[in-house]
Write a protein that holds these residues in place. Structure first.
Motif, PDB file in Angstrom:
ATOM      1  N   GLU A  63       0.865  -1.188   0.000  1.00  4.80           N
ATOM      2  CA  GLU A  63       0.000   0.000   0.000  1.00  4.80           C
ATOM      3  C   GLU A  63       0.896   1.230   0.000  1.00  4.80           C
ATOM      4  OE1 GLU A  63      -3.370   2.014   2.920  1.00  4.80           O
ATOM      5  OE2 GLU A  63      -2.898  -0.126   3.112  1.00  4.80           O
ATOM      6  N   MET A  64       0.631   2.178  -0.896  1.00  5.96           N
ATOM      7  CA  MET A  64       1.513   3.330  -1.067  1.00  5.96           C
ATOM      8  C   MET A  64       0.724   4.628  -0.988  1.00  5.96           C
ATOM      9  SD  MET A  64       4.073   1.935  -4.062  1.00  5.96           S
ATOM     10  CE  MET A  64       5.021   0.420  -3.801  1.00  5.96           C
ATOM     11  N   GLY A  65       0.920   5.356   0.104  1.00  5.30           N
ATOM     12  CA  GLY A  65       0.289   6.655   0.280  1.00  5.30           C
ATOM     13  C   GLY A  65       1.337   7.751   0.171  1.00  5.30           C
ATOM     14  N   ALA A  66       0.864   8.977   0.170  1.00  7.50           N
ATOM     15  CA  ALA A  66       1.790  10.103   0.053  1.00  7.50           C
ATOM     16  C   ALA A  66       1.105  11.385   0.498  1.00  7.50           C
ATOM     17  CB  ALA A  66       2.275  10.264  -1.388  1.00  7.50           C
ATOM     18  N   SER A  67       1.908  12.342   0.892  1.00  2.00           N
ATOM     19  CA  SER A  67       1.408  13.682   1.185  1.00  2.00           C
ATOM     20  C   SER A  67       2.124  14.728   0.340  1.00  2.00           C
ATOM     21  CB  SER A  67       1.595  13.998   2.675  1.00  2.00           C
ATOM     22  OG  SER A  67       2.953  13.888   3.047  1.00  2.00           O
ATOM     23  N   GLY A  68       2.906  14.261  -0.633  1.00  3.32           N
ATOM     24  CA  GLY A  68       3.621  15.202  -1.479  1.00  3.32           C
ATOM     25  C   GLY A  68       4.208  14.521  -2.705  1.00  3.32           C
ATOM     26  N   VAL A  84      -4.168   2.073  -9.413  1.00  7.49           N
ATOM     27  CA  VAL A  84      -4.579   3.420  -9.016  1.00  7.49           C
ATOM     28  C   VAL A  84      -6.091   3.431  -8.930  1.00  7.49           C
ATOM     29  CG1 VAL A  84      -4.433   5.888  -9.438  1.00  7.49           C
ATOM     30  CG2 VAL A  84      -2.589   4.387 -10.235  1.00  7.49           C
ATOM     31  N   LEU A  85      -6.605   3.733  -7.738  1.00  5.48           N
ATOM     32  CA  LEU A  85      -8.036   3.617  -7.465  1.00  5.48           C
ATOM     33  C   LEU A  85      -8.815   4.877  -7.800  1.00  5.48           C
ATOM     34  CD1 LEU A  85      -7.545   1.912  -4.007  1.00  5.48           C
ATOM     35  CD2 LEU A  85      -8.399   0.794  -6.081  1.00  5.48           C
ATOM     36  N   LYS A  86      -8.321   6.014  -7.330  1.00  2.00           N
ATOM     37  CA  LYS A  86      -9.086   7.260  -7.476  1.00  2.00           C
ATOM     38  C   LYS A  86      -8.169   8.439  -7.209  1.00  2.00           C
ATOM     39  CE  LYS A  86     -13.488   9.341  -6.049  1.00  2.00           C
ATOM     40  NZ  LYS A  86     -14.044   9.294  -7.409  1.00  2.00           N
ATOM     41  N   VAL A  87      -8.433   9.533  -7.871  1.00  2.00           N
ATOM     42  CA  VAL A  87      -7.754  10.793  -7.578  1.00  2.00           C
ATOM     43  C   VAL A  87      -8.810  11.785  -7.111  1.00  2.00           C
ATOM     44  CG1 VAL A  87      -6.427  12.733  -8.480  1.00  2.00           C
ATOM     45  CG2 VAL A  87      -5.898  10.399  -9.225  1.00  2.00           C
ATOM     46  N   GLY A  88      -8.763  12.121  -5.819  1.00  2.59           N
ATOM     47  CA  GLY A  88      -9.746  13.039  -5.247  1.00  2.59           C
ATOM     48  C   GLY A  88      -9.076  14.065  -4.367  1.00  2.59           C
ATOM     49  N   LEU A  89      -9.872  14.711  -3.529  1.00  3.52           N
ATOM     50  CA  LEU A  89      -9.374  15.821  -2.721  1.00  3.52           C
ATOM     51  C   LEU A  89      -8.758  15.397  -1.391  1.00  3.52           C
ATOM     52  CD1 LEU A  89     -12.098  18.554  -3.300  1.00  3.52           C
ATOM     53  CD2 LEU A  89      -9.701  18.643  -3.997  1.00  3.52           C
ATOM     54  N   ALA A  90      -8.708  14.092  -1.107  1.00  2.00           N
ATOM     55  CA  ALA A  90      -8.049  13.661   0.126  1.00  2.00           C
ATOM     56  C   ALA A  90      -6.613  14.175   0.134  1.00  2.00           C
ATOM     57  CB  ALA A  90      -8.067  12.139   0.229  1.00  2.00           C
ATOM     58  N   HIS A  91      -6.222  14.856   1.197  1.00  2.00           N
ATOM     59  CA  HIS A  91      -4.871  15.418   1.374  1.00  2.00           C
ATOM     60  C   HIS A  91      -4.542  16.514   0.358  1.00  2.00           C
ATOM     61  CE1 HIS A  91      -4.431  11.920   3.909  1.00  2.00           C
ATOM     62  NE2 HIS A  91      -4.570  11.125   2.885  1.00  2.00           N
ATOM     63  N   ALA A  92      -5.558  17.048  -0.319  1.00  2.00           N
ATOM     64  CA  ALA A  92      -5.283  18.053  -1.348  1.00  2.00           C
ATOM     65  C   ALA A  92      -4.576  19.269  -0.772  1.00  2.00           C
ATOM     66  CB  ALA A  92      -6.581  18.479  -2.034  1.00  2.00           C
ATOM     67  N   GLY A  93      -4.866  19.590   0.489  1.00  2.66           N
ATOM     68  CA  GLY A  93      -4.195  20.724   1.109  1.00  2.66           C
ATOM     69  C   GLY A  93      -2.703  20.514   1.219  1.00  2.66           C
ATOM     70  N   GLU A  94      -2.291  19.280   1.515  1.00  5.96           N
ATOM     71  CA  GLU A  94      -0.867  18.978   1.607  1.00  5.96           C
ATOM     72  C   GLU A  94      -0.215  18.959   0.226  1.00  5.96           C
ATOM     73  OE1 GLU A  94      -0.776  15.283   3.759  1.00  5.96           O
ATOM     74  OE2 GLU A  94      -0.375  16.326   5.642  1.00  5.96           O
ATOM     75  N   PHE A  95      -0.921  18.394  -0.762  1.00  2.92           N
ATOM     76  CA  PHE A  95      -0.365  18.310  -2.103  1.00  2.92           C
ATOM     77  C   PHE A  95      -0.305  19.673  -2.791  1.00  2.92           C
ATOM     78  CE2 PHE A  95      -1.589  13.778  -1.839  1.00  2.92           C
ATOM     79  CZ  PHE A  95      -0.416  13.208  -2.298  1.00  2.92           C
ATOM     80  N   ILE A 103      -5.626  19.606  -6.702  1.00  4.13           N
ATOM     81  CA  ILE A 103      -5.979  18.344  -7.333  1.00  4.13           C
ATOM     82  C   ILE A 103      -4.994  17.959  -8.426  1.00  4.13           C
ATOM     83  CG2 ILE A 103      -7.505  19.355  -9.077  1.00  4.13           C
ATOM     84  CD1 ILE A 103      -8.155  16.127  -7.064  1.00  4.13           C
ATOM     85  N   GLU A 104      -4.436  18.920  -9.158  1.00  3.97           N
ATOM     86  CA  GLU A 104      -3.486  18.590 -10.215  1.00  3.97           C
ATOM     87  C   GLU A 104      -2.191  18.038  -9.632  1.00  3.97           C
ATOM     88  OE1 GLU A 104      -4.226  18.369 -13.371  1.00  3.97           O
ATOM     89  OE2 GLU A 104      -6.239  18.989 -12.766  1.00  3.97           O
ATOM     90  N   ALA A 105      -1.783  18.576  -8.494  1.00  3.72           N
ATOM     91  CA  ALA A 105      -0.598  18.033  -7.833  1.00  3.72           C
ATOM     92  C   ALA A 105      -0.872  16.630  -7.301  1.00  3.72           C
ATOM     93  CB  ALA A 105      -0.154  18.951  -6.699  1.00  3.72           C
ATOM     94  N   THR A 106      -2.100  16.413  -6.809  1.00  4.29           N
ATOM     95  CA  THR A 106      -2.490  15.078  -6.361  1.00  4.29           C
ATOM     96  C   THR A 106      -2.423  14.097  -7.520  1.00  4.29           C
ATOM     97  OG1 THR A 106      -3.991  16.042  -4.721  1.00  4.29           O
ATOM     98  CG2 THR A 106      -4.298  13.723  -5.242  1.00  4.29           C
TER      99      THR A 106
END
Length: 475
Positions: free
Chosen positions: A174-179, A197-208, A211-214
């Motif tokens: 499992e691979m997560g990230a905040s940046g 790759v499951l989904k690209v959403g707003l989870a952690h968007a503030g850290e990234f 959404i484009e950075a996510t």
């Protein structure tokens, strides 16, 4: 972990050994598990003294030694005078980097034996559920390693990788990230054969940073795959689908779209789970009685099925594995209660706008006839500049779904309450409480037969414990 000599570990981590008085030599073999938590140390464990935001693992080395650590990884040599026994030290520049370096070495050695296959899983939501489903399927076929809980960051992921042995056939990473760059680093450690790759959403968007950075960060899962690898992508998510142009790997699509290679039809949700028909690329199909609550988890089931199919697992084993799992994970759509006709769904470990919306829709779908739907909601954290508008949006969604009672908990979530009471078309009722204790006092006196209660928030809001208390109250 596979057995390595102290000299081999030092070489892999570019570290220096301190062996004075320990009785160990450079040829001493170490094969224990790895951890950065002294409370998890048992005989033979490699303990990494990690520096953190609030504490320093070097302070806990004596406890690790007492518990049986076989090797201490530090960023400076420690005075052993107060230790209960002498233990080898490995001095490195950065203990977390050393952890990753050793994981890279171990994975490379086991891979060279030709047995191990590795699946990497990422996405804004659903990583842990998909990992658990895939582990349940693959364990029927051969020795499988997968993370405990949500071990998916720069520490948890390599700790899991280091559990592989010469007999391991499957590793689910499992691979997560905040940046940006964090998933790429984990991919370089594991070198997965399959990237999901499951989904690209707003989870952690503030850290990234948006959404484009996510999207850029999640794309790292597939951008370094080889042409002999497989990228398993969500066809229903346009951002994920766009990754097909960023990889040379073969793409296998999953989703509800009829063009998907692995897809589901005939989805029916209830308080007992979700039933659907699973379709595989080879033309096979089977009915699945999926006991994980929430229609949105069908997508995670499809991703797991796609990976298992790619690994030549038969449809019977895939369906059996999916049907064996009864909950996504602790505090994730966990069904509790039942006494006095009250059902509690504790889903308060993680929350993003996407997962919050999905949980509310599930609550509306599974309501008991004549009973109330009660949503107990807290903060969605790490949204940065999107926080206010996304909390507003969830409040308005509760109105549109005709949720009977909304309980908003905590100052950071208060905008959900404000947005609902400002919606004049809603006949429901919203209440706000500053603390989980205050919310509990209200709920224990107001819930009754037929009520279905959803408790949902980010981990930091602490509502998972409120969910536990409600579950125990009606158990």
């Amino acid at each position: 972990m596979i057995g390595l000599t102290l000299a081999e570990i030092a070489s892999a981590t570019r570290g220096s050994l301190v062996l004075d008085g320990t009785g160990a030599t450079e040829e001493t073999v170490v094969d224990g598990l790895s951890t950065t938590d002294s409370r998890e140390v048992v005989d033979g464990t490699i303990f990494y003294a990690k520096r953190g935001e609030f504490t320093d693992g070097h302070l806990f080395v004596p406890q690790a030694v007492d518990a049986g650590a076989s090797l201490i990884v530090v960023d400076h040599a420690l005075d052993t005078a107060e230790w209960s026994r002498p233990v080898p030290q490995l001095v490195v520049e950065d203990t977390v980097v050393a952890l990753g370096d050793l994981a890279t070495e171990v994975i490379a050695r086991v891979r060279a034996l030709g047995l191990l296959k590795i699946v990497g899983v990422t996405g804004s939501n659903g990583k842990t559920t998909t990992k658990n489903l895939l582990r349940e399927i693959l364990e029927q076929v051969g020795p499988t390693i997968a993370p405990r809980a949500s071990f998916n960051n720069e520490v948890g992921a390599p700790v899991t990788m280091l559990e592989v042995t010469e007999q391991t056939e499957f590793l689910v990473a499992e691979m997560g990230a905040s940046g940006i760059g964090e998933i790429a680093r984990l991919v370089r450690m594991a070198r997965p054969d399959i990237g999901i790759v499951l989904k690209v959403g707003l989870a952690h968007a503030g850290e990234f940073g948006g959404i484009e950075a996510t999207l850029a960060a999640k794309t790292e899962m597939v951008s370094d795959l080889l042409d002999s690898d497989v990228a398993i992508l969500n066809l229903d998510d346009p951002r994920v689908a766009s990754m097909a142009d960023k990889t040379v790997a073969r793409v296998l699509w999953f989703g509800l779209d009829e063009r998907a290679d692995v897809r589901a039809t005939g989805i029916v949700s209830s308080a007992r789970g979700t039933s659907f028909e699973l379709h595989l690329p080879n033309g096979e199909s089977r009915a699945v009685q999926f006991r994980v609550l929430g229609e949105h988890h069908v997508m995670n089931a499809l991703a797991a099925a796609a990976a298992a199919h790619t690994l030549d697992v038969g449809i019977d084993a895939i369906v059996a594995g999916l049907q064996n799992v009864t909950r996504a994970e602790r505090w994730r759509m966990e069904v509790m209660g039942g006494a006095r006709g009250v059902t509690v769904i504790n889903d308060a470990y993680n929350a993003s706008p996407d997962s919050m919306a999905a949980a509310l829709k599930t609550l509306a779908q599974i309501a008991e006839p004549g009973g109330r739907t009660v949503a107990v909601l807290g903060e969605m954290s790490e949204l940065g500049e999107f926080s206010g508008e996304e909390h507003d949006r969830i409040g308005l969604l509760a109105v549109r779904l005709n949720i009977d009672q909304l309980i908003v908990v905590g100052p950071a979530a208060r905008r959900m309450h404000i947005s609902t009471i400002n919606e004049g078309s809603w006949d429901g009722e919203s209440k706000y409480f500053d603390t989980p204790d205050a919310a509990f006092e209200h709920l224990q006196g107001s819930l009754g037969a037929g009520d279905t209660v959803l408790v949902k928030s980010s981990n930091s809001a602490g509502l998972r414990f409120l969910g536990d208390r409600l579950g125990e109250l009606f158990s």
